[in-house]
Motif scaffolding. Structure first.
Motif: not given
Length: 312
Positions: A122-124, A127-128, A220-223, A232-233
């Motif tokens: 999920r991070y990938a 965030c990417m 993820i939260l920062i992104t 995105a949210k």
């Protein structure tokens, strides 16, 4: 008591529930209903991932390990317990006891490592997003799945291998199922090393899993905050909420189980029930949580049901 080592095929005695008269059949059918429902839900999730091409994505390939792990954990524990209730037997051979304990500990570590791998995916993805397909390649997905099961297996094998050096002088398992602490109580030797290794193994599993998940979800939260895009949210909430709920459910049940063994006024039967919940609640709720909070799985299941209805 003399330190006598019982034979490998020796029979152990489990400490049964105190069941009131006429209560064994209601307990048996309740346990059977819970088991069948959990098996049904997890098999549906596995079948959808296998058969539906729209779910042939890195996220769902990693997710496949979760219901599989749930099936292993629940099947290793519940059928034996409910069959002992209805037949009023409480015997188990030592090799089967060790096998049950091994599978149950594999299940516990498996949940933590699988959730860690899923949070990285999920991070990938969030965030990417432009590099997601190049990052989560089939080779990396295969490596992550192999690492999840391989690391879990190595840690649990190292934990149980220490048992072979200890002679047994007791045959009573102070639980309705077998686990590592119960097996350690069968020996009259010093178990300090085993206890230290057990605590270390648990700490390593928790540290690896929670650190990866904390890193992933903070990123993820920062992104989501930086991009200030509602899409995105929404995507972050929809894809991460299910994983966070599963982690919270597992940690809450595990915490209550540990606390139940720390207070003397908690009855033995309640301690046994709390211990069983770790292997019942997550397998029961995990597929439901994913069905409710993962739109792609929910839509795929609904489309299958509609096709079945039309064909009928």
């Amino acid at each position: 008591m003399e330190n006598t080592s019982f034979g490998f095929r020796s029979e152990l005695t489990l400490d049964p529930f105190v069941i009131p008269p006429g209560g064994k059949y209601p307990i048996f059918f309740l346990g059977l209903a819970i088991y069948c429902f959990a098996i049904f839900c997890n098999l549906i999730l596995l079948t959808l991932i296998i058969l539906k091409r729209n779910l042939h994505k890195p996220m769902y390939f990693i997710l496949f390990s979760l219901p599989l792990n749930d099936l292993i954990g629940m099947t290793a524990m519940l059928p034996k317990v409910i069959s002992d209730v209805v037949t009023e037997t409480n015997k188990v051979y030592y090799p089967l006891c060790v096998l049950q304990a091994f599978l149950l500990h594999m299940y516990g570590g498996g949940i933590l490592f699988i959730l860690a791998a899923m949070s990285f995916d999920r991070y990938a993805a969030i965030c990417m997003p432009l590099r997601y397909s190049s990052v989560m390649t089939p080779r990396l997905v295969f490596f992550l799945i192999s690492l999840v099961w391989g690391l879990d297996f190595v840690l649990i094998v190292s934990l149980f291998s220490l048992q072979t050096r200890l002679p047994r002088c007791n045959s009573l398992i102070m639980n309705v199922f077998c686990d590592n602490p119960s097996l350690l109580k069968l020996t009259c030797e010093n178990t300090t090393v085993n206890n230290i290794v057990g605590l270390f193994t648990t700490a390593v599993m928790q540290a690896i899993s929670l650190s990866i998940q904390a890193f992933s979800y903070v990123k993820i939260l920062i992104t989501c905050v930086v991009t200030r895009r509602s899409k995105a949210k929404t995507k972050a909430v929809n894809t991460c909420l299910a994983q966070l709920l599963i982690l919270i459910i597992f940690e809450i049940v595990a915490t209550f189980t540990i606390l139940s063994h720390r207070f003397k006024y908690v009855s033995a039967d309640l301690q046994k029930i709390m211990g069983m919940l770790i292997f019942i609640v997550p397998p029961l709720l995990n597929p439901i949580v994913y069905g409710l909070y993962t739109s792609e799985i929910r839509k795929t299941l609904l489309s299958v049901l509609k096709k079945k209805k039309i064909s009928v």
